[in-house]
Design a protein around this motif. Structure first.
Motif, PDB file in Angstrom:
ATOM      1  N   GLU A  19     -97.422 -59.685  90.431  1.00 26.34           N
ATOM      2  CA  GLU A  19     -96.567 -59.661  89.250  1.00 26.34           C
ATOM      3  C   GLU A  19     -95.203 -59.061  89.563  1.00 26.34           C
ATOM      4  OE1 GLU A  19     -98.526 -57.517  86.227  1.00 26.34           O
ATOM      5  OE2 GLU A  19    -100.182 -58.938  85.993  1.00 26.34           O
ATOM      6  N   ALA A  20     -95.125 -58.318  90.656  1.00 27.64           N
ATOM      7  CA  ALA A  20     -93.895 -57.592  90.960  1.00 27.64           C
ATOM      8  C   ALA A  20     -92.721 -58.515  91.258  1.00 27.64           C
ATOM      9  CB  ALA A  20     -94.124 -56.669  92.165  1.00 27.64           C
ATOM     10  N   VAL A  21     -93.003 -59.728  91.711  1.00 27.96           N
ATOM     11  CA  VAL A  21     -91.910 -60.609  92.095  1.00 27.96           C
ATOM     12  C   VAL A  21     -91.377 -61.427  90.921  1.00 27.96           C
ATOM     13  CG1 VAL A  21     -92.685 -60.769  94.484  1.00 27.96           C
ATOM     14  CG2 VAL A  21     -93.518 -62.417  92.804  1.00 27.96           C
ATOM     15  N   SER A  22     -91.993 -61.284  89.753  1.00 31.41           N
ATOM     16  CA  SER A  22     -91.563 -62.060  88.587  1.00 31.41           C
ATOM     17  C   SER A  22     -90.464 -61.301  87.842  1.00 31.41           C
ATOM     18  CB  SER A  22     -92.758 -62.330  87.658  1.00 31.41           C
ATOM     19  OG  SER A  22     -93.756 -63.046  88.338  1.00 31.41           O
ATOM     20  N   VAL A  23     -89.259 -61.404  88.359  1.00 32.75           N
ATOM     21  CA  VAL A  23     -88.111 -60.699  87.780  1.00 32.75           C
ATOM     22  C   VAL A  23     -87.165 -61.737  87.189  1.00 32.75           C
ATOM     23  CG1 VAL A  23     -86.145 -59.191  88.262  1.00 32.75           C
ATOM     24  CG2 VAL A  23     -88.336 -58.821  89.427  1.00 32.75           C
ATOM     25  N   ALA A  24     -86.735 -61.502  85.965  1.00 29.92           N
ATOM     26  CA  ALA A  24     -85.834 -62.450  85.311  1.00 29.92           C
ATOM     27  C   ALA A  24     -84.453 -62.414  85.965  1.00 29.92           C
ATOM     28  CB  ALA A  24     -85.711 -62.108  83.823  1.00 29.92           C
ATOM     29  N   ARG A  25     -83.872 -63.604  86.131  1.00 28.91           N
ATOM     30  CA  ARG A  25     -82.506 -63.681  86.667  1.00 28.91           C
ATOM     31  C   ARG A  25     -81.512 -63.391  85.545  1.00 28.91           C
ATOM     32  NH1 ARG A  25     -83.123 -67.799  89.340  1.00 28.91           N
ATOM     33  NH2 ARG A  25     -83.320 -66.750  91.335  1.00 28.91           N
ATOM     34  N   ARG A  26     -80.614 -62.456  85.769  1.00 29.33           N
ATOM     35  CA  ARG A  26     -79.644 -62.072  84.756  1.00 29.33           C
ATOM     36  C   ARG A  26     -78.431 -62.991  84.766  1.00 29.33           C
ATOM     37  NH1 ARG A  26     -84.011 -58.724  84.854  1.00 29.33           N
ATOM     38  NH2 ARG A  26     -83.794 -57.076  83.310  1.00 29.33           N
ATOM     39  N   GLN A  27     -77.856 -63.172  83.574  1.00 29.05           N
ATOM     40  CA  GLN A  27     -76.578 -63.860  83.471  1.00 29.05           C
ATOM     41  C   GLN A  27     -75.482 -62.833  83.752  1.00 29.05           C
ATOM     42  OE1 GLN A  27     -77.248 -67.369  83.607  1.00 29.05           O
ATOM     43  NE2 GLN A  27     -75.329 -67.253  82.511  1.00 29.05           N
ATOM     44  N   LEU A  28     -74.818 -62.987  84.875  1.00 27.71           N
ATOM     45  CA  LEU A  28     -73.837 -62.001  85.316  1.00 27.71           C
ATOM     46  C   LEU A  28     -72.435 -62.584  85.276  1.00 27.71           C
ATOM     47  CD1 LEU A  28     -75.764 -60.743  88.464  1.00 27.71           C
ATOM     48  CD2 LEU A  28     -75.659 -59.628  86.230  1.00 27.71           C
ATOM     49  N   PRO A  29     -71.434 -61.761  84.999  1.00 25.30           N
ATOM     50  CA  PRO A  29     -70.054 -62.238  85.134  1.00 25.30           C
ATOM     51  C   PRO A  29     -69.788 -62.609  86.587  1.00 25.30           C
ATOM     52  CG  PRO A  29     -70.110 -59.853  84.827  1.00 25.30           C
ATOM     53  CD  PRO A  29     -71.493 -60.351  84.567  1.00 25.30           C
ATOM     54  N   GLY A  30     -68.997 -63.666  86.777  1.00 21.21           N
ATOM     55  CA  GLY A  30     -68.717 -64.150  88.125  1.00 21.21           C
ATOM     56  C   GLY A  30     -67.237 -64.143  88.451  1.00 21.21           C
ATOM     57  N   PRO A  31     -66.843 -64.822  89.543  1.00 24.42           N
ATOM     58  CA  PRO A  31     -65.440 -64.809  89.978  1.00 24.42           C
ATOM     59  C   PRO A  31     -64.464 -65.300  88.911  1.00 24.42           C
ATOM     60  CG  PRO A  31     -66.836 -65.644  91.726  1.00 24.42           C
ATOM     61  CD  PRO A  31     -67.715 -65.508  90.515  1.00 24.42           C
ATOM     62  N   ALA A  32     -64.826 -66.340  88.157  1.00 24.54           N
ATOM     63  CA  ALA A  32     -63.918 -66.840  87.121  1.00 24.54           C
ATOM     64  C   ALA A  32     -63.731 -65.808  86.015  1.00 24.54           C
ATOM     65  CB  ALA A  32     -64.444 -68.151  86.538  1.00 24.54           C
ATOM     66  N   ASP A  33     -64.794 -65.117  85.643  1.00 26.51           N
ATOM     67  CA  ASP A  33     -64.694 -64.060  84.626  1.00 26.51           C
ATOM     68  C   ASP A  33     -63.819 -62.917  85.120  1.00 26.51           C
ATOM     69  OD1 ASP A  33     -66.555 -65.401  82.907  1.00 26.51           O
ATOM     70  OD2 ASP A  33     -68.162 -64.663  84.180  1.00 26.51           O
ATOM     71  N   LEU A  34     -64.016 -62.554  86.379  1.00 17.73           N
ATOM     72  CA  LEU A  34     -63.220 -61.471  86.959  1.00 17.73           C
ATOM     73  C   LEU A  34     -61.742 -61.828  86.956  1.00 17.73           C
ATOM     74  CD1 LEU A  34     -63.434 -58.699  88.503  1.00 17.73           C
ATOM     75  CD2 LEU A  34     -63.382 -60.065  90.610  1.00 17.73           C
ATOM     76  N   LEU A  35     -61.423 -63.056  87.359  1.00 14.98           N
ATOM     77  CA  LEU A  35     -60.029 -63.477  87.378  1.00 14.98           C
ATOM     78  C   LEU A  35     -59.444 -63.526  85.975  1.00 14.98           C
ATOM     79  CD1 LEU A  35     -57.539 -64.564  88.868  1.00 14.98           C
ATOM     80  CD2 LEU A  35     -58.508 -66.859  88.619  1.00 14.98           C
ATOM     81  N   ASN A  36     -60.174 -64.084  85.025  1.00  9.60           N
ATOM     82  CA  ASN A  36     -59.647 -64.187  83.662  1.00  9.60           C
ATOM     83  C   ASN A  36     -59.324 -62.817  83.076  1.00  9.60           C
ATOM     84  OD1 ASN A  36     -59.757 -66.975  83.609  1.00  9.60           O
ATOM     85  ND2 ASN A  36     -61.823 -67.038  82.741  1.00  9.60           N
ATOM     86  N   ALA A  37     -60.202 -61.850  83.321  1.00 11.01           N
ATOM     87  CA  ALA A  37     -59.941 -60.504  82.822  1.00 11.01           C
ATOM     88  C   ALA A  37     -58.674 -59.931  83.440  1.00 11.01           C
ATOM     89  CB  ALA A  37     -61.136 -59.605  83.107  1.00 11.01           C
ATOM     90  N   HIS A  38     -58.471 -60.192  84.734  1.00  5.17           N
ATOM     91  CA  HIS A  38     -57.274 -59.673  85.392  1.00  5.17           C
ATOM     92  C   HIS A  38     -56.015 -60.417  84.966  1.00  5.17           C
ATOM     93  CE1 HIS A  38     -60.077 -57.518  88.073  1.00  5.17           C
ATOM     94  NE2 HIS A  38     -59.039 -56.713  88.273  1.00  5.17           N
TER      95      HIS A  38
END
Length: 425
Positions: free
Chosen positions: A388-407
């Motif tokens: 059961e230990a390997v059943s970890v949900a993949r998170r929706q994370l900010p990526g390069p486009a989000d980082l650039l837009n914020a900057h």
């Protein structure tokens, strides 16, 4: 001014072609994402002359065919004063480069190698440009390698003070410590905006420095490849823990080895450790701790050395759980985002930005502060969960486009205060 008309220069203290860390990765991600979106972006790093040989008669070398990526070579830098003393070589050529390029935005990702003087040079040569500085660590407030870590007793520093700083740096006079503080404050006064990838670092910086404006928080997020590989089918029933990062005293690999040795002494089996990273600096005391722990579990540990970013999906697929036992106030460690992207469980100490990231994205398990027994308990709890230990949900994370837009929002309005977190994107 539209984003398309902005000419943006990213500046880092190294180039990812050479041994580099998260700071350089963030700077390069901003540059290459901007190019991918059709923006006018440039990247300038600084290189020690031990890493590559400069051309005769110049401090500068192009590192890409289109010359948008380049480096300035330096053989002198004062780490205590954060000063670049080569005014007639390095700083003169840096100023000439700025005048020739004429960027609208100059985004520094560190003052190491460039020096505090580079901020003044940018303001003098480009009076109308926006100057942005991202604080990737604590160098501006900590003269002890920018770590806020007291190596003499292996504890974290809550913040600089004359008494505490002199314990770490007994040969430095109070006058020099004060002069350093004055120089930092003067250099920051020419910046239009300061950025932090973690609220933890933001709070530390604002608690020490008398700033004209608050530090803006922009989360780094996951900046690597979108690829995700399936785990190998056959591991022989063995659980694989993974360590990713430089091998150094503050990164806590010795704590991890000691914790695994405790498990083995208690009769726990069925695990091994993959260590991905290299030891860049000799540290006899740290090496002695490593050797002592390795003697107990040597057959269960494999050292793979340094790795390339493009190899990370394959390396992550080989492990079941990423352990991040860093014992200093980490700022915004990219490996935590990488583990979440690859849906790997994370076990970490609750120091600084790592705990902040895991809390924000509701992931991972925290051991108590620098407590090897607590770390061992967290590792055993993962082992006890079995398949059961390997059943970890993949998170929706900010990526390069989000980082650039914020900057980009910050570049267009450098007075923006604390509303540019990408955490909600």
């Amino acid at each position: 001014m539209s984003a398309q008309t902005l000419r943006i220069l990213q500046i880092a203290h190294n180039h990812p072609l050479f041994p580099a860390g998260g700071t350089e990765a963030v700077a390069m991600s901003l540059h290459r994402q901007a190019l991918a979106e059709g923006l006018d972006s440039w990247f300038l790093g600084a290189l020690d002359k031990d890493l590559a040989v400069p051309h005769p008669g110049t401090h500068m070398m192009a590192l890409s065919d289109d010359q948008r990526e380049a480096a300035l070579f330096t053989d002198s830098f004062d780490y205590f004063m954060l000063a670049q003393p080569d005014h007639f070589g390095f700083l003169r050529e840096f100023g000439d480069y700025l005048e020739a390029l004429q960027p609208d935005v100059v985004h520094f990702h560190h003052v190491i190698n460039f020096g505090l003087e580079a901020l003044f040079a940018a303001r003098r040569r480009l009076p109308s440009a926006r100057i942005v500085l991202t604080l990737h660590d604590y160098y501006l407030i900590c003269a002890n390698n920018g770590q806020l870590f007291k190596h003499h007793d292996q504890t974290r520093c809550d913040g600089p003070s004359l008494i505490q700083c002199r314990k770490c740096l007994p040969s430095i006079s109070p006058e020099r410590l004060k002069l350093r503080q004055i120089d930092v404050a003067a250099a920051l006064s020419v910046c239009d905006a300061l950025v932090s990838p973690s609220m933890f670092l933001k709070d530390k910086i604002e608690g020490v420095l008398d700033l004209a404006q608050p530090v803006t928080f922009i989360e780094n997020g996951y900046l690597g490849s979108a690829d995700v590989l399936d785990a190998p089918e056959a591991k022989g029933g063995t659980t694989v823990f993974g360590y990713f990062g430089n091998v150094s005293a503050i990164k806590g690999l010795d704590h991890l080895l000691e914790a695994l040795a405790m498990l083995k002494a208690a009769g726990v089996t069925g695990f091994r450790l993959h260590v991905h990273g290299s030891q860049l600096y000799k540290d006899p005391d740290f090496q002695a701790r490593l050797d002592a722990a390795l003697a107990e579990i040597k057959g269960d540990v494999r050292f793979f050395g340094a790795y390339r970013p493009e190899d990370l999906p394959m390396l992550m697929a080989d492990v079941d759980c990423v352990v991040f036992p860093s014992i200093w106030w980490e700022n915004a460690p990219l490996v935590v985002y990488e583990a979440m992207h690859h849906a790997r469980e994370i076990i970490a100490y609750p120091h600084g930005g790592a705990a902040e990231i895991l809390a924000r994205h509701q992931a991972g398990r925290l051991a108590r502060r620098s407590d090897v027994a607590s770390l061992a308990a967290a590792l055993r709890a993962f082992l006890d969960r079995g398949t059961e230990a390997v059943s970890v949900a993949r998170r929706q994370l900010p990526g390069p486009a989000d980082l650039l837009n914020a900057h980009l929002a910050l570049y267009r309005d450098a007075s923006t205060e604390n509303r540019l977190s990408t955490a909600a994107l």
